[in-house]
Design a protein around this motif. Structure first.
Motif, PDB file in Angstrom:
ATOM      1  N   LEU A 452      51.882 -34.455  49.456  1.00 45.15           N
ATOM      2  CA  LEU A 452      51.862 -35.156  50.744  1.00 45.15           C
ATOM      3  C   LEU A 452      53.131 -34.853  51.548  1.00 45.15           C
ATOM      4  O   LEU A 452      53.072 -34.596  52.750  1.00 45.15           O
ATOM      5  CB  LEU A 452      51.744 -36.665  50.496  1.00 45.15           C
ATOM      6  N   VAL A 453      54.287 -34.909  50.895  1.00 43.32           N
ATOM      7  CA  VAL A 453      55.529 -34.616  51.609  1.00 43.32           C
ATOM      8  C   VAL A 453      56.105 -33.295  51.109  1.00 43.32           C
ATOM      9  O   VAL A 453      55.701 -32.789  50.071  1.00 43.32           O
ATOM     10  CB  VAL A 453      56.577 -35.750  51.476  1.00 43.32           C
ATOM     11  N   LEU A 459      52.912 -32.854  57.373  1.00 40.98           N
ATOM     12  CA  LEU A 459      52.726 -34.305  57.287  1.00 40.98           C
ATOM     13  C   LEU A 459      52.368 -34.880  58.669  1.00 40.98           C
ATOM     14  O   LEU A 459      51.553 -35.804  58.779  1.00 40.98           O
ATOM     15  CB  LEU A 459      53.987 -34.969  56.706  1.00 40.98           C
ATOM     16  N   ARG A 463      49.161 -37.026  59.466  1.00 41.25           N
ATOM     17  CA  ARG A 463      49.208 -38.349  60.115  1.00 41.25           C
ATOM     18  C   ARG A 463      48.153 -38.464  61.201  1.00 41.25           C
ATOM     19  O   ARG A 463      47.425 -39.447  61.292  1.00 41.25           O
ATOM     20  CB  ARG A 463      50.599 -38.544  60.738  1.00 41.25           C
ATOM     21  N   LEU A 489      58.229 -42.276  51.357  1.00 38.77           N
ATOM     22  CA  LEU A 489      57.124 -42.354  52.314  1.00 38.77           C
ATOM     23  C   LEU A 489      57.606 -42.888  53.657  1.00 38.77           C
ATOM     24  O   LEU A 489      57.240 -42.368  54.717  1.00 38.77           O
ATOM     25  CB  LEU A 489      56.008 -43.254  51.769  1.00 38.77           C
ATOM     26  N   GLN A 492      59.834 -40.481  55.552  1.00 38.20           N
ATOM     27  CA  GLN A 492      59.084 -39.349  56.115  1.00 38.20           C
ATOM     28  C   GLN A 492      58.014 -39.818  57.101  1.00 38.20           C
ATOM     29  O   GLN A 492      57.220 -39.022  57.569  1.00 38.20           O
ATOM     30  CB  GLN A 492      58.374 -38.585  54.999  1.00 38.20           C
ATOM     31  N   SER A 494      55.289 -41.384  56.572  1.00 33.05           N
ATOM     32  CA  SER A 494      53.925 -41.132  56.068  1.00 33.05           C
ATOM     33  C   SER A 494      53.026 -42.282  56.513  1.00 33.05           C
ATOM     34  O   SER A 494      53.491 -43.400  56.704  1.00 33.05           O
ATOM     35  CB  SER A 494      53.983 -41.074  54.536  1.00 33.05           C
ATOM     36  N   ALA A 666      50.573 -31.073  52.893  1.00 32.42           N
ATOM     37  CA  ALA A 666      49.556 -31.999  53.411  1.00 32.42           C
ATOM     38  C   ALA A 666      48.422 -31.288  54.157  1.00 32.42           C
ATOM     39  O   ALA A 666      47.310 -31.808  54.237  1.00 32.42           O
ATOM     40  CB  ALA A 666      50.220 -33.036  54.302  1.00 32.42           C
TER      41      ALA A 666
END
Ligand SMILES: O=c1ccn([C@@H]2O[C@H](COP(=O)(O)OP(=O)(O)O[C@H]3O[C@H](CO)[C@@H](O)[C@H](O)[C@H]3O)[C@@H](O)[C@H]2O)c(=O)[nH]1
Ligand SMILES: O=P(O)(O)OC[C@H]1O[C@](O)(CO)[C@@H](O)[C@@H]1O
Length: 684
Positions: A452-453, A459, A463, A489, A492, A494, A666
């Motif tokens: 994810l990151v 990312l 989003r 999270l 970043q 997220s 991501a």
């Protein structure tokens, strides 16, 4: 946004706070003033009020002034309570009800009520709970220091004192009622709160404080400050061991005097400088400050340290940077020997000033020293180890330089502006109340690091994509603990997961209806605890060649974590088999080794969530990149391996069914989900 802070104890004023003037004028005030300073810079915040107690008489007239304007957006309001004079934090409970009444009346007189209240320390939370009950304004809570931790370290009769029991009960109530708990370190969130019945780790966020570090980094020696210290010393050129703390028992300054007094080598190499608040007359100090200072004087006399120890009687607030600079210019170091330090702002200040640290291994310094590599942690109850650590820094210039360089990173790692940005995001989210999806139609669970990151632009794309996925519940599955994962999270930006599978599947947290806090999944805890004998597993793995334990914060109730290579992982499996202990051993990135209950893995945890949501297998997607995702990817039909995978995932025979994305991070997750959706759409 209008934020109302409540801080009752000590001598709070808008500027030039005399820290250590009373035993309750300490770090919570520094924290609050720095926080509101940073908070006021953000356009999302329109008004900030700090409400504190008004009192007459000593320690001075400033605290009887009803209102003080601190800046354009920030006011300090002093409200009366039952007693007219100064009250220590141990007596403050008697002021709670009357203060709350006056605060509710004050709010009633404002054109607009605060959106949120932020309570500092237990009694302020008791006030906030009364305000919430009457006016419905939610509150967040920062403890600054916890009674249970204090009771554990004091032990004996002191631990059983009725005021401490009352404080602990107040903290229990605060934790149960607060909409959000703001902790300063992982140690605080995961270890210090662990003893509270009403605490769930998911209710807290770790937002490390900053400090106005430029002030300390730019600090220069001042002739008056130098003279105030040097007048005690035979050889003022020697490097000093500097301690700066309120003289209260918890700060354990006596252990430092013992460490110094019992080490002729340390006395030969260094002076000791103890800056412990300001005093006119030791007999008139409040709380345990008088007794603590008397103990120090007795020890200085017993070890005959005259001419080698400085203990200035007073200092001005603006002298503090010059005090650190004094120690830096002489090649000294900073020592914090507290029995427990909930966080430790002085560690940041000293690091910014260019000093290496020797700090207690109990509490926040764990996090600070791990993050910055700026010194050594010691057992505060072992004077010999304090002395040994000081001697090491004094006698190894390269190590000293490495600690100083590590300390320079503190300014980047601990930053009020970053704190304020995350803080306002959280307050905004609490007020917006975006609840989790009640009946999701699909579930996507992603590993965090390198999936994810790991790529900011990917990312950002994720989003945007995620915000259009109505009906898709999004979650993460990670080897990190809840707080470590949440910090990454949120830093970043997220999307907020509705489910967090943490500590390699051994813990699951679900997003609460307020859209911000989380509650641990008790049913899952029961499942993983079933066949797990943590003590026996630990004992079976003792003294296994090549097996090195990870830090204390990585050791969880249902996870033991080590470093070790593939051969060590085999050794672990053999040892556990010989001992007849069932466990799940997960090896990743060639060096991380997690030992979990046999029922716990990211894979089984995802299945638990799937069943909880009542979803069929074809509605679940999982994505990962490394060895500790194998279990999860193997167990699910719709498994996505992002292009930047490691640990040979794409060649793993057990993962043949996975979709290996062409895109990394991501973006690879989105590609995989779309691939499986297309496959389902075209299925016969
Ligand atoms: O003689 C002194 C003693 C302290 N200080 C200042 O007072 C502050 C003290 O803060 P800290 O070292 O963090 O200790 P506490 O006063 O004990 O503060 C409590 O609250 C802080 C903020 O939450 C946490 O960092 C601490 O761990 C917690 O014990 C620092 O800015 C010091 O520079 C002085 O100026 N002079
Ligand atoms: O040592 P205790 O009783 O836990 O109190 C710590 C509290 O005292 C202070 O250090 C000074 O008021 C606060 O900053 C902190 O909240």
């Amino acid at each position: 946004m209008f934020v109302l802070h409540i801080a009752l104890q000590g001598c709070l004023r808008g500027r030039d706070v005399a820290y250590g003037l009373t035993s309750d004028t300490g770090g919570h005030i520094r924290y609050l003033l720095d926080l509101v300073g940073a908070s006021a810079q953000d356009a999302r915040v329109a008004r900030i009020v700090m409400a504190t107690r008004r009192f007459q008489g000593p320690p001075g007239p400033d605290y009887a002034v009803p209102e003080e304007r601190v800046s354009d957006k920030v006011e300090l309001v002093r409200l009366a309570s039952a007693s007219p004079g100064y009250r220590s934090k141990e007596e403050m409970h008697g002021e709670v009800a009357s203060f709350a009444e006056n605060l509710i009346a004050w709010i009633g007189r404002q054109a607009r009520a605060p959106d949120v209240v932020h309570a500092h320390y237990a009694d302020a939370a008791a006030v906030a709970a009364l305000v919430e009950a009457r006016l419905g304004i939610p509150f967040v809570f920062t403890a600054h220091s916890l009674g249970r931790v204090k009771a554990a370290l004091l032990g004996g009769a002191a631990a059983r004192a009725p005021e401490l029991a009352r404080r602990i009960a107040t903290e229990e109530a605060a934790l149960a009622r607060a909409s959000l708990v703001i902790a300063s370190s992982r140690d605080e969130a995961e270890v210090q709160y662990a003893g509270y019945g009403s605490y769930d780790p998911g209710r807290a966020r770790v937002l490390p404080p900053g400090s106005d570090l430029a002030r300390f980094a730019q600090g220069r020696p001042h002739p008056r400050v130098d003279a105030m210290i040097d007048r005690f010393l035979h050889d003022p050129g020697k490097p000093p061991l500097l301690a700066l703390a309120r003289p209260v028992a918890r700060k354990n300054l006596a252990a430092l005097v013992r460490a110094y007094g019992e080490s002729p080598e340390l006395q030969a190499r260094a002076n000791l400088v103890i800056v412990a608040g300001t005093r006119e007359d030791i007999d008139r100090l409040d709380g345990d400050m008088g007794a603590t200072l008397r103990d120090l004087l007795v020890l200085i006399d017993r070890y005959d340290l005259y001419g080698r120890v400085a203990y200035p009687k007073t200092h001005r607030p603006e002298d503090v940077p010059a005090i650190y600079a004094y120690a830096r210019e002489r090649g000294g170091l900073f020592v914090n020997p507290a029995l427990n330090e909930p966080f430790g702002l002085t560690l940041l200040e000293a690091s910014a000033a260019g000093l290496p640290l020797v700090a207690t291994d109990s509490g926040g310094p764990n996090d600070i020293v791990e993050t910055c590599g700026n010194g050594l942690l010691v057992d505060p109850r072992a004077p010999a180890s304090i002395a040994a650590a000081c001697l090491r820094i004094l006698s190894e210039p390269a190590f000293r330089a490495a600690c100083v360089a590590g300390g320079a990173r503190a300014a980047a790692a601990y930053d009020w502006d970053r704190h304020a940005a995350r803080y306002h995001d959280l307050l905004g989210a609490l007020l917006a109340r975006n609840p989790p999806l009640r009946e999701p139609r699909q579930l996507l669970i992603c590993d965090i690091d390198n999936t994810l990151v790991g790529c900011e632009s990917a990312l950002a794309t994720f989003r945007r994509w995620r915000s259009r996925q109505t009906g898709l519940a999004f979650g993460v599955a990670t080897g990190r603990s809840f707080h470590s994962a949440m910090a990454v999270l949120e830093q970043q930006a997220s999307p907020r997961p509705q489910v967090m599978i943490t500590s390699v599947g051994s813990e699951i947290y679900h997003l609460d209806a307020n859209g911000v806090t989380y509650t641990a999944d008790a049913a899952w805890r029961g499942t993983v605890a079933g066949a797990w004998d943590r003590a026996a597993v630990g004992a079976a793995l003792r003294r296994l060649d090549g097996l090195v334990p990870q830090g204390p914060l990585e050791q969880r109730a249902h996870k033991l974590s080590f470093f070790g290579d593939a051969a060590t992982a085999r050794g672990v499996r053999e040892r556990l088999a010989q001992a007849g202990l069932a466990a799940n051993v997960i090896h990743s990135h060639g060096r991380y080794l997690d030992v979990l209950p046999a029922t716990a893995s990211k894979g089984t945890a995802v299945d638990h969530v799937r069943a909880l949501y009542g979803l069929p297998e074809r509605a679940v997607y999982v994505a990962g990149d490394s060895g500790n995702d194998v279990e999860m990817l193997r167990a699910r039909a719709q498994a996505i391996i992002v292009a930047n995978y490691s640990d040979g995932l794409a060649a793993n025979a057990a993962l043949k069914h996975s979709y290996v994305a062409r895109a990394s991070h991501a973006r690879g997750i989105i590609e995989g989900v779309l691939h499986f959706r297309r496959a389902v759409a075209y299925a016969p």
